[in-house]
Design an enzyme around this catalytic site. Structure first.
Site, PDB file in Angstrom:
ATOM      1  CG  ASN A  37     -12.323 -25.280   2.675  1.00 39.20           C
ATOM      2  OD1 ASN A  37     -12.578 -24.289   1.990  1.00 39.20           O
ATOM      3  ND2 ASN A  37     -11.941 -26.426   2.153  1.00 39.20           N
ATOM      4  N   GLY A  38     -15.273 -23.365   3.265  1.00 36.90           N
ATOM      5  CA  GLY A  38     -16.555 -23.478   2.588  1.00 36.90           C
ATOM      6  C   GLY A  38     -17.338 -22.197   2.684  1.00 36.90           C
ATOM      7  CE1 TYR A  42      -6.290 -22.018 -11.092  1.00 36.55           C
ATOM      8  CE2 TYR A  42      -7.391 -21.583  -9.008  1.00 36.55           C
ATOM      9  CZ  TYR A  42      -6.496 -21.209  -9.996  1.00 36.55           C
ATOM     10  OH  TYR A  42      -5.790 -20.054  -9.880  1.00 36.55           O
ATOM     11  CB  THR A  50      -3.580 -25.361 -12.236  1.00 34.30           C
ATOM     12  OG1 THR A  50      -3.315 -24.299 -11.331  1.00 34.30           O
ATOM     13  CG2 THR A  50      -4.362 -26.447 -11.551  1.00 34.30           C
ATOM     14  CB  CYS A  52     -10.062 -21.656   3.611  1.00 38.52           C
ATOM     15  SG  CYS A  52     -10.952 -20.111   3.309  1.00 38.52           S
ATOM     16  CG  ASP A  64      -5.622 -21.289 -17.946  1.00 35.98           C
ATOM     17  OD1 ASP A  64      -5.129 -21.932 -17.009  1.00 35.98           O
ATOM     18  OD2 ASP A  64      -5.790 -20.060 -17.904  1.00 35.98           O
ATOM     19  CG  ASP A  65      -6.866 -23.667 -14.346  1.00 39.34           C
ATOM     20  OD1 ASP A  65      -7.795 -22.857 -14.244  1.00 39.34           O
ATOM     21  OD2 ASP A  65      -5.681 -23.389 -14.062  1.00 39.34           O
ATOM     22  N   GLY A  82      -5.042 -20.729   0.195  1.00 36.03           N
ATOM     23  CA  GLY A  82      -5.430 -19.451   0.775  1.00 36.03           C
ATOM     24  C   GLY A  82      -4.224 -18.596   1.065  1.00 36.03           C
TER      25      GLY A  82
END
Length: 525
Positions: A106-107, A265, A310, A2, A372-373, A32
């Site tokens: 966040n986490g 990412y 990305t 987040c 791609d990432d 987010g």
């Protein structure tokens, strides 16, 4: 993964903080897209709240923003994890006792079951949602309540945060606000999730302060002096900004290991996290991929094509290093969200086609290297390979900037159940067959770590690749995740919406899209 923010403006300026929080949220929207929330605090200590499901621009309408009063506040942008994603779990969360506290997190905590037991049997605090962020807030509140004082001071708050850190296991970067007191920031002892602090000197001699998940927010808002909050460190920013913020190392970090996925990412390329430029690390990923491709020797590649967005930096550098043409073969519809967030395979598959369109002119008759990432479930990759072939590609090689993802992510990124990962119990040839590519090329883990190293960090959380998590063996938590997903599937099979149900054992407890919060303003549906 987040996005979180905290801002304290100099009270002398008589400015409301909400517009600055809203602008900051726009810079962190990529972190987010599921829900957004702001809580501000007025001069007399009253909280003002606006939160709900959706993008920041949809939740924070002009009318609602008028009701967010005060010179300090915190903001949250939610990315959904294995639990519910109803409006009741939009953050920041709030408790009125003690003192009034709001928190954005966040986490992800990996000992949430243990903490729920503690809340019930020891401190008797009610947890109203399935969110571990609400658990973390109530744990901090319980520790603060032990002082049993009419007013607390910085020492009390730091002690409560330290005790919270000693009990909470997992990843957490947090901004919190104590009513009438100030804004608080703290980060877990391993530094898994990012958090930065910055200050801005105004022309009138006053100073503003900000906490943010990424440096790009700070620089965009003129916070020229900034630094990372260290693992196990906390900062208290008083509402009276004439008092300098106080930093304190509360728990010594035994292993500093940021989540390497931030660099692969999640973070914006123009951010600098823990002293490492995300952009430069992605350039190095491209160089390392090129080195590996050269060792293979037998690949005939006509063009390097990124999978937007990305991977663009890495793909371009890979093409430059290999001295091959770089082509934009896919055009992206920017109004479609990230596909691995979609709730089921069928919806993800259709979303890929809505999100990307292949240009025949860049594929027809060519052997292409798609970059791609990462490759998660393989659903998106399979669709992209199919689109390249439909556009006329002769051979399609697929390169990933990350190694094979073989295990669940347990620190705030809900990639998939382990068995749903395309890399689970498969070698590279088998993965190539599943996604329909002529060959899959993965970045080596040692090379990826080398790309992201900095002056202060040379170790990263890489459990998704190895199964060895930085907080130790988390078998019980992984079982808990599997149980949650199985229960969610049973809810869906029963005809209910997962977003309107919460699981209690084997029972289904229906809940509304919103909780008992009272929203400011009269234009909420």
């Amino acid at each position: 993964m987040c996005g979180i923010l905290g801002v304290v403006l100099a009270p002398e300026s008589r400015r409301n903080v909400a517009p600055e929080l809203f602008e900051g949220a726009m810079f962190l929207q990529h972190r987010g897209q599921d829900a957004a929330g702001i809580v501000t605090c007025g001069a007399k200590g009253r909280f003002y709240q606006c939160k709900g499901n959706g993008m920041a621009r949809d939740v924070f309408t002009q009318q609602r923003m008028k009701n967010l009063i005060g010179s300090m506040g915190i903001c949250h942008l939610r990315y959904p994890t294995a639990g519910s994603s109803s409006g009741s779990e939009a953050q920041p969360f709030y408790v009125n006792s003690p003192y009034g506290i709001a928190l954005s997190h966040n986490g992800n905590l990996v000992n949430s079951a243990e903490l729920r037991q503690f809340m019930d049997t020891e401190v008797h605090r009610h947890i109203n949602t399935g969110s571990d962020s609400e658990l973390l807030l109530n744990l901090f509140a319980a520790k603060l309540e032990e002082f049993n004082k009419r007013r607390v001071n910085n020492d009390d708050i730091f002690t409560a945060i330290q005790q919270t850190m000693e009990m909470a296991r997992g990843a957490y970067a947090c901004t919190a606000m104590l009513a009438g007191y100030g804004v608080i920031g703290f980060r877990d002892p391993n530094g898994i999730r990012p958090l930065l602090f910055g200050e801005r000197n105004n022309s009138d001699g006053t100073t503003d302060y900000m906490l943010a998940s990424e440096s790009v927010v700070l620089t965009a808002h003129g916070f020229k002096e900034f630094r990372d909050i260290r693992p196990g460190e906390a900062v208290i920013i008083r509402k009276d900004t004439k008092q300098k913020p106080e930093f304190r190392q509360l728990v010594e970090s035994t292993v500093f290991a940021p989540d390497i996925f931030e660099y692969v990412y999640f973070a914006r390329p123009d951010s600098v996290l823990d002293g490492v430029s995300v952009y430069r690390s992605r350039i190095e990923m491209g160089n390392k991929l090129a080195d590996k491709i050269r060792t293979l020797g037998d690949l005939e590649i006509d063009a390097v094509i990124p999978v937007p967005d990305t991977s663009r930096t890495s793909a371009l550098q890979c093409a430059v290093s290999l001295q091959l043409p770089y082509r934009e073969g896919f055009v992206k519809n920017r109004y479609i969200g990230r596909t691995f967030i979609m709730p089921d395979q069928k919806e993800r598959k259709s979303s890929v086609r809505r999100k990307l369109n292949a240009m025949d002119s860049e594929f027809e008759g060519r052997n292409v290297l798609l970059v791609d990432d990462s490759i998660v479930r393989g659903t998106t990759s399979k669709e992209i390979v199919a689109m390249a072939r439909e556009a006329g590609a002769k051979k399609v090689y697929f390169a990933s900037c990350a190694p094979p993802i073989r295990y669940n992510h347990i620190y705030g990124i809900d990639l998939a159940d382990t068995k749903a990962l395309v890399g689970f119990n498969r070698n590279e040839d088998e993965i190539s067959e599943v996604i329909g590519a002529d060959r899959v090329i993965y970045q080596d883990l040692e090379d990826l770590i080398e790309c992201c190293k900095g002056a202060e960090i040379n170790q990263f959380e890489v459990g998704v690749f190895t199964g060895n998590y930085i907080t130790g063996q988390e078998r019980e938590y992984l079982k808990e995740l599997e149980t949650i997903r199985a229960q969610n599937q049973r809810i869906k099979d029963s005809g209910f919406s997962v977003d309107s149900c919460i699981d209690v054992g084997d029972m289904v407890d229906i809940k509304a899209e919103t909780d008992i919060s009272i929203y400011n303003g009269g234009d909420y549906p």
